[in-house]
Every structure is written in C-alpha cells, then in structure tokens.
Design a protein around this motif. Structure first.
Motif, PDB file in Angstrom:
ATOM      1  N   ASN A   1       0.825  -1.197   0.000  1.00 55.45           N
ATOM      2  CA  ASN A   1       0.000   0.000   0.000  1.00 55.45           C
ATOM      3  C   ASN A   1       0.868   1.258   0.000  1.00 55.45           C
ATOM      4  N   VAL A   2       1.711   1.432  -1.019  1.00 56.48           N
ATOM      5  CA  VAL A   2       2.630   2.569  -1.081  1.00 56.48           C
ATOM      6  C   VAL A   2       1.870   3.821  -1.502  1.00 56.48           C
ATOM      7  N   LYS A   3       2.106   4.906  -0.778  1.00 52.43           N
ATOM      8  CA  LYS A   3       1.505   6.194  -1.097  1.00 52.43           C
ATOM      9  C   LYS A   3       2.618   7.199  -1.362  1.00 52.43           C
ATOM     10  N   GLY A   4       2.430   8.040  -2.350  1.00 55.91           N
ATOM     11  CA  GLY A   4       3.425   9.077  -2.642  1.00 55.91           C
ATOM     12  C   GLY A   4       3.265  10.254  -1.702  1.00 55.91           C
ATOM     13  N   ILE A   5       4.277  11.066  -1.660  1.00 53.07           N
ATOM     14  CA  ILE A   5       4.240  12.277  -0.846  1.00 53.07           C
ATOM     15  C   ILE A   5       4.127  13.450  -1.799  1.00 53.07           C
ATOM     16  N   SER A   6       3.153  14.288  -1.563  1.00 56.56           N
ATOM     17  CA  SER A   6       2.961  15.425  -2.447  1.00 56.56           C
ATOM     18  C   SER A   6       4.057  16.456  -2.221  1.00 56.56           C
ATOM     19  N   LYS A   7       4.241  17.288  -3.218  1.00 54.90           N
ATOM     20  CA  LYS A   7       5.248  18.346  -3.119  1.00 54.90           C
ATOM     21  C   LYS A   7       4.886  19.333  -2.020  1.00 54.90           C
ATOM     22  N   ASN A   8       3.611  19.500  -1.759  1.00 53.29           N
ATOM     23  CA  ASN A   8       3.147  20.429  -0.732  1.00 53.29           C
ATOM     24  C   ASN A   8       2.801  19.689   0.556  1.00 53.29           C
ATOM     25  N   SER A   9       3.664  18.798   0.971  1.00 52.26           N
ATOM     26  CA  SER A   9       3.376  17.983   2.151  1.00 52.26           C
ATOM     27  C   SER A   9       3.478  18.768   3.448  1.00 52.26           C
ATOM     28  N   GLY A  10       4.036  19.963   3.399  1.00 48.88           N
ATOM     29  CA  GLY A  10       4.095  20.795   4.591  1.00 48.88           C
ATOM     30  C   GLY A  10       5.142  20.366   5.602  1.00 48.88           C
ATOM     31  N   ILE A  11       6.121  19.614   5.190  1.00 51.50           N
ATOM     32  CA  ILE A  11       7.165  19.186   6.101  1.00 51.50           C
ATOM     33  C   ILE A  11       8.177  20.320   6.232  1.00 51.50           C
ATOM     34  N   THR A  12       8.261  20.875   7.410  1.00 49.40           N
ATOM     35  CA  THR A  12       9.224  21.939   7.684  1.00 49.40           C
ATOM     36  C   THR A  12       9.903  21.666   9.014  1.00 49.40           C
ATOM     37  N   TYR A  13      11.037  22.281   9.196  1.00 49.63           N
ATOM     38  CA  TYR A  13      11.725  22.222  10.482  1.00 49.63           C
ATOM     39  C   TYR A  13      12.629  23.439  10.605  1.00 49.63           C
ATOM     40  N   PRO A  14      12.998  23.777  11.816  1.00 49.03           N
ATOM     41  CA  PRO A  14      13.850  24.956  12.015  1.00 49.03           C
ATOM     42  C   PRO A  14      15.264  24.693  11.500  1.00 49.03           C
ATOM     43  N   TYR A  15      15.595  25.271  10.358  1.00 49.10           N
ATOM     44  CA  TYR A  15      16.882  25.010   9.715  1.00 49.10           C
ATOM     45  C   TYR A  15      18.055  25.590  10.503  1.00 49.10           C
ATOM     46  N   GLY A  16      17.769  26.485  11.439  1.00 52.13           N
ATOM     47  CA  GLY A  16      18.820  27.003  12.315  1.00 52.13           C
ATOM     48  C   GLY A  16      19.486  25.888  13.106  1.00 52.13           C
ATOM     49  N   VAL A  17      18.761  24.806  13.346  1.00 51.78           N
ATOM     50  CA  VAL A  17      19.330  23.639  14.022  1.00 51.78           C
ATOM     51  C   VAL A  17      20.433  23.039  13.152  1.00 51.78           C
ATOM     52  N   ALA A  18      20.163  22.864  11.873  1.00 56.15           N
ATOM     53  CA  ALA A  18      21.170  22.314  10.958  1.00 56.15           C
ATOM     54  C   ALA A  18      22.358  23.269  10.815  1.00 56.15           C
ATOM     55  N   ILE A  19      22.083  24.577  10.752  1.00 61.02           N
ATOM     56  CA  ILE A  19      23.170  25.555  10.642  1.00 61.02           C
ATOM     57  C   ILE A  19      24.050  25.501  11.888  1.00 61.02           C
ATOM     58  N   THR A  20      23.421  25.429  13.052  1.00 59.85           N
ATOM     59  CA  THR A  20      24.187  25.359  14.299  1.00 59.85           C
ATOM     60  C   THR A  20      25.042  24.101  14.339  1.00 59.85           C
ATOM     61  N   LEU A  21      24.441  22.962  14.064  1.00 58.55           N
ATOM     62  CA  LEU A  21      25.191  21.701  14.104  1.00 58.55           C
ATOM     63  C   LEU A  21      26.275  21.662  13.030  1.00 58.55           C
ATOM     64  N   GLY A  22      25.985  22.169  11.850  1.00 56.77           N
ATOM     65  CA  GLY A  22      26.975  22.218  10.780  1.00 56.77           C
ATOM     66  C   GLY A  22      28.152  23.123  11.121  1.00 56.77           C
ATOM     67  N   THR A  23      27.868  24.236  11.766  1.00 57.93           N
ATOM     68  CA  THR A  23      28.920  25.164  12.163  1.00 57.93           C
ATOM     69  C   THR A  23      29.781  24.571  13.271  1.00 57.93           C
ATOM     70  N   VAL A  24      29.151  23.873  14.206  1.00 58.53           N
ATOM     71  CA  VAL A  24      29.913  23.201  15.256  1.00 58.53           C
ATOM     72  C   VAL A  24      30.811  22.118  14.635  1.00 58.53           C
ATOM     73  N   CYS A  25      30.293  21.379  13.672  1.00 57.83           N
ATOM     74  CA  CYS A  25      31.118  20.374  12.973  1.00 57.83           C
ATOM     75  C   CYS A  25      32.306  21.041  12.282  1.00 57.83           C
ATOM     76  N   ALA A  26      32.066  22.175  11.632  1.00 59.17           N
ATOM     77  CA  ALA A  26      33.160  22.885  10.947  1.00 59.17           C
ATOM     78  C   ALA A  26      34.222  23.330  11.955  1.00 59.17           C
ATOM     79  N   ALA A  27      33.770  23.770  13.130  1.00 57.33           N
ATOM     80  CA  ALA A  27      34.726  24.217  14.163  1.00 57.33           C
ATOM     81  C   ALA A  27      35.521  23.035  14.729  1.00 57.33           C
ATOM     82  N   LEU A  28      34.859  21.913  14.918  1.00 56.62           N
ATOM     83  CA  LEU A  28      35.521  20.754  15.531  1.00 56.62           C
ATOM     84  C   LEU A  28      36.309  19.921  14.537  1.00 56.62           C
ATOM     85  N   LEU A  29      35.758  19.754  13.329  1.00 57.94           N
ATOM     86  CA  LEU A  29      36.370  18.864  12.342  1.00 57.94           C
ATOM     87  C   LEU A  29      37.229  19.584  11.318  1.00 57.94           C
TER      88      LEU A  29
END
Length: 164
Positions: A132-160
């Motif tokens: 019973n596979v269902k597709g995901i529409s382009k307007n699925s409304g999936i969002t998240y605070p991208y500042g989390v990714a920026i913070t974690l990415g910046t910490v990785c850049a500082a450490l790695l």
C-alpha cells in the motif's frame, strides 16, 4: 574572541529557532557587525575584506533557497553572521556540514511523515507498506527549524575543520 561570539550567536539562534521558529535580527546583525569591526580593527582593510567576503558568501549560499521559499530570512542572516565572524573558508565548510545535516534531518522527517519510518519498527508494517505505497505530495508541509542544521553544521566545521 570570535569563537565566543559565534558560540553565543549559535546558542541563542538554536533556542529561538526551536521555540519560536525565528532567528532574531537582534542576534544576527550585531554578530555581523562585531565580525566586521573586530577584523577591521585588528587587521585593517584586509580584515574588513576577510570578514566582508565571509559575510557575503554566507549570505549568498542560502539566498536562492530563501528566494524559492525553502527557508526563512533568519537562516540566511545566521549563515552570513557565521561568515562575518569566521571568514570565507570556514563558512564554506560550515555550509557543507549544514547541507549534510539538513539533508539527513529532512530525510528522517520525510520518512516519518510518509509512514515509511514505521517500516524500521515492525515487520508487519513493512509488508503492509509494500502493498500500500503512497506518494508524498510536493506540498506535504514538512518543515523544520533550519537554524538547528546551521548550528550543528557550524559546530562540525569548528571541531572537524576542513573537508577531505
């Protein structure tokens, strides 16, 4: 000193983005100004160019996704602040890690939203999903605070550090 300002900027932005889905101008603009001022005072015109180029690169990296509606202006300004505080090379490394982390977070949320995540939890659900596979529409409304990714990415850049 710039690492301290960067840490404070990231911490505040991380918290406000999770709580309110906003990255505040009162945090990002002073961070940009501090970066420009610090490097100008310590290194003169070369320092201004160093920080200014980092700011412009950081801003430019997320400008198109912002214009396409993929993220908020606060995310763009936060990466610009990272660039102003740390320079071009650092902000490019930060962006690389941010894109990887953001992609993983997005994939997990997409799998969770579509129900495919349950495939990993239950063999019975796996069989059901395959039938019973269902597709995901382009307007699925999936969002998240991208500042989390920026913070974690910046910490990785500082450490790695650099890539490769």
């Amino acid at each position: 000193m710039t690492y301290s300002i960067l840490g404070i900027t990231l911490l505040i932005s991380f918290i406000t983005d999770i709580r309110n889905r906003r990255i505040l101008n009162i945090v990002t603009f002073p961070a940009m100004a501090i970066g420009l001022l610090y490097y100008t005072v310590t290194l003169g015109f070369q320092g201004f160019l160093y920080s200014g180029a980092g700011l412009l690169i950081g801003f430019s990296l997320l400008l198109i996704p912002y214009l396409l509606g993929g993220m908020g202006a606060g995310d763009v300004k936060l990466l610009a602040a990272v660039g102003a505080l740390m320079g071009t090379s650092f902000v490019l490394h930060s962006f690389f890690y941010t894109a990887l982390i953001g992609g993983v977070i997005g994939l997990i949320l997409l799998l969770k939203r579509s129900g495919i995540w349950n495939v990993f939890k239950s063999p019975t659900y796996t069989l059901y999903s395959l039938l019973n596979v269902k597709g995901i529409s382009k307007n699925s409304g999936i969002t998240y605070p991208y500042g989390v990714a920026i913070t974690l990415g910046t910490v990785c850049a500082a450490l790695l550090g650099g890539i490769g």
